[in-house]
Design an enzyme around this catalytic site. Structure first.
Site, PDB file in Angstrom:
ATOM      1  N   CYS A  22       0.835  -1.211   0.000  1.00 31.35           N
ATOM      2  CA  CYS A  22       0.000   0.000   0.000  1.00 31.35           C
ATOM      3  C   CYS A  22       0.869   1.259   0.000  1.00 31.35           C
ATOM      4  O   CYS A  22       1.563   1.536   0.980  1.00 31.35           O
ATOM      5  CB  CYS A  22      -0.909  -0.056   1.227  1.00 31.35           C
ATOM      6  N   CYS A  69       0.139   3.807   2.773  1.00 30.99           N
ATOM      7  CA  CYS A  69       0.605   3.265   4.066  1.00 30.99           C
ATOM      8  C   CYS A  69       2.084   3.587   4.263  1.00 30.99           C
ATOM      9  O   CYS A  69       2.507   3.995   5.350  1.00 30.99           O
ATOM     10  CB  CYS A  69       0.415   1.751   4.123  1.00 30.99           C
TER      11      CYS A  69
END
Length: 103
Positions: free
Chosen positions: A30, A33
């Site tokens: 991600c 993230c």
């Protein structure tokens, strides 16, 4: 300091603490993230009265499913085992405001 949780029992014992626990539900693939990870680490140093943990949703999918995580990154704030706030997305200003409000 941010601790990465390794199993469900560790997660449950940490979020049941009688203090603010900030959980970063993330995935290694991600992009957002990865982008917010340094800020999350910084918050853990700034707000040392709270506990900061990370949960890899791919390694610990049962925790993510039980918590109701639908997107990454998701930040859940817990006190005494109860989820008190949820922030979805890489929004450091909103996350910091929530941490301050719940300390």
């Amino acid at each position: 300091m941010v601790k990465q949780v390794s199993d469900s029992s560790e997660f449950k014992s940490i979020v049941c603490q009688d203090k603010l626990v900030v959980v970063d539900f993330f995935a290694t693939w991600c992009g957002p993230c990865k982008a917010i990870a340094p800020k999350f680490e910084q918050f853990s140093n700034t707000y040392s009265d709270a506990t900061f943990i990370k949960v890899d949703v791919d390694q610990l999918s049962e925790i993510a499913a039980e918590a109701g995580v639908h997107a990454m990154p998701s930040f859940f704030l817990y006190k005494n085992g109860e989820k008190i706030e949820e922030i979805v997305g890489a929004n450091p200003a909103k996350l910091e405001a929530s941490i301050k409000a719940n300390l």
